[in-house]
Design an enzyme around this catalytic site. Structure first.
Site, PDB file in Angstrom:
ATOM      1  N   SER A  97     -40.351  -6.965  -2.886  1.00  0.00           N
ATOM      2  CA  SER A  97     -40.717  -7.487  -4.194  1.00  0.00           C
ATOM      3  C   SER A  97     -41.154  -8.952  -4.076  1.00  0.00           C
ATOM      4  O   SER A  97     -42.077  -9.261  -3.331  1.00  0.00           O
ATOM      5  CB  SER A  97     -39.544  -7.297  -5.157  1.00  0.00           C
ATOM      6  OG  SER A  97     -39.911  -7.516  -6.490  1.00  0.00           O
ATOM      7  N   ASP A 100     -44.178   2.193  -9.821  1.00  0.00           N
ATOM      8  CA  ASP A 100     -43.891   0.760  -9.769  1.00  0.00           C
ATOM      9  C   ASP A 100     -45.012   0.014 -10.469  1.00  0.00           C
ATOM     10  O   ASP A 100     -46.199   0.244 -10.185  1.00  0.00           O
ATOM     11  CB  ASP A 100     -43.790   0.317  -8.307  1.00  0.00           C
ATOM     12  CG  ASP A 100     -43.458  -1.156  -8.144  1.00  0.00           C
ATOM     13  OD1 ASP A 100     -43.193  -1.845  -9.151  1.00  0.00           O
ATOM     14  OD2 ASP A 100     -43.461  -1.614  -6.985  1.00  0.00           O
ATOM     15  N   HIS A 134     -39.923   0.884  -8.366  1.00  0.00           N
ATOM     16  CA  HIS A 134     -39.780  -0.441  -7.764  1.00  0.00           C
ATOM     17  C   HIS A 134     -38.330  -0.665  -7.338  1.00  0.00           C
ATOM     18  O   HIS A 134     -37.398  -0.276  -8.021  1.00  0.00           O
ATOM     19  CB  HIS A 134     -40.186  -1.522  -8.771  1.00  0.00           C
ATOM     20  CG  HIS A 134     -40.158  -2.897  -8.197  1.00  0.00           C
ATOM     21  ND1 HIS A 134     -41.181  -3.397  -7.426  1.00  0.00           N
ATOM     22  CD2 HIS A 134     -39.229  -3.878  -8.261  1.00  0.00           C
ATOM     23  CE1 HIS A 134     -40.884  -4.625  -7.045  1.00  0.00           C
ATOM     24  NE2 HIS A 134     -39.700  -4.939  -7.541  1.00  0.00           N
TER      25      HIS A 134
END
Length: 270
Positions: A115, A208, A238
């Protein structure tokens, strides 16, 4: 903000610790930056620097301890995790500077992140490349942010009803880059030239909000002549790398595919 961060740490403390390793050591790097070094063996292994996710504002050495232990154990690599400075106290480019400094200091074979950590990993590589300095052999980007303008279709298409909400993402980006004029120049996807970047592993997830920017970054790197291994994991959201193996067989299988990729690519770079 303190409540948000403390909640993240409490959730981490409630999870299984992860595999025992030969050695786990807290230490300090450049400018006293807190680091944690995971060693699966007393014998030296390839070193991976790891930048944790957390939307630029949460996450630390504790929230990602299990993930780092699992990578070290499964991939037979040493992992050096970074407790970089976070927004809003330290907005862009503070965390990029921290990760860049650790790459200069440690000279790892690989740099990785999930991320926001994936964003920081690749931004640090861009900084080193632009300065004419050595870059790691490999960058590993798991569901990375690459476009701070939030202009990719999956922001809308997957930004509600899944694990990463578009409104939360916009809030985090605003804290990280308070000046909107910084967002395009600070977006790796929008860099004019991506040649000279490390071999790259990018894994994205079907559901995501960041999916499209990760997929587009993989394409742009390949077009620039970078060796890219890219996979979009079907059915996952995600953050699947962060402990979703504990509740999802699909996520556990995706972890094993990721670990096998890392083993293969780090062996190739030795």
């Amino acid at each position: 903000m303190s409540e948000l961060r403390e909640g993240s740490r409490r959730r981490a403390a409630d999870r299984p610790q992860g595999p025992a390793l030969a050695r786990v050591e807290d230490l300090h790097g450049p400018d006293g930056l807190p680091l944690r070094h995971y060693r699966p063996s007393e014998q030296a292994r390839p070193l991976m620097v790891f930048a944790h996710g957390g939307a630029f504002v949460i996450g630390d050495l504790e929230t990602h301890d299990r993930t780092c232990r699992r990578i070290a154990h499964a991939c037979d690599v040493e992992v050096l995790a970074i407790d970089y400075r976070r927004a809003p106290e330290h907005p862009y480019p503070a965390a990029v500077e921290d990760v860049t400094a650790v790459l200069r200091w440690a000279r790892p074979a690989a740099v990785a992140g999930d991320s926001a950590g994936g964003y920081l990993a690749t931004m640090a590589c861009l900084r080193l490349r632009d300065a004419g300095e050595p870059v790691p052999d490999l960058q590993i980007l798991i569901c990375p942010n690459t476009d701070l303008t939030l202009s990719q279709p999956s922001i809308v298409g997957k930004g509600s009803g899944h694990s990463l909400d578009a409104d939360f993402l916009a809030w985090a980006v605003e804290l990280w880059t308070p000046d909107p004029a910084d967002r395009a120049p600070a977006s790796p996807l929008l860099a004019a030239d991506l040649s000279g970047m490390p071999d790259t592993l990018i894994v994205t997830a079907e559901h995501d909000a960041l999916r499209d920017e990760g997929d587009a970054y993989a394409r742009r790197l390949a077009q620039a002549g970078v060796h890219v291994t890219h996979r979009q994991e079907p059915g996952l959201e995600h953050g699947f790398i962060q402990n979703m193996d504990l509740t999802s067989a699909e996520a556990a299988a995706a972890h094993e595919r990721l670990f096998e990729d890392i083993r293969t690519l780090t062996r190739r770079s030795r």
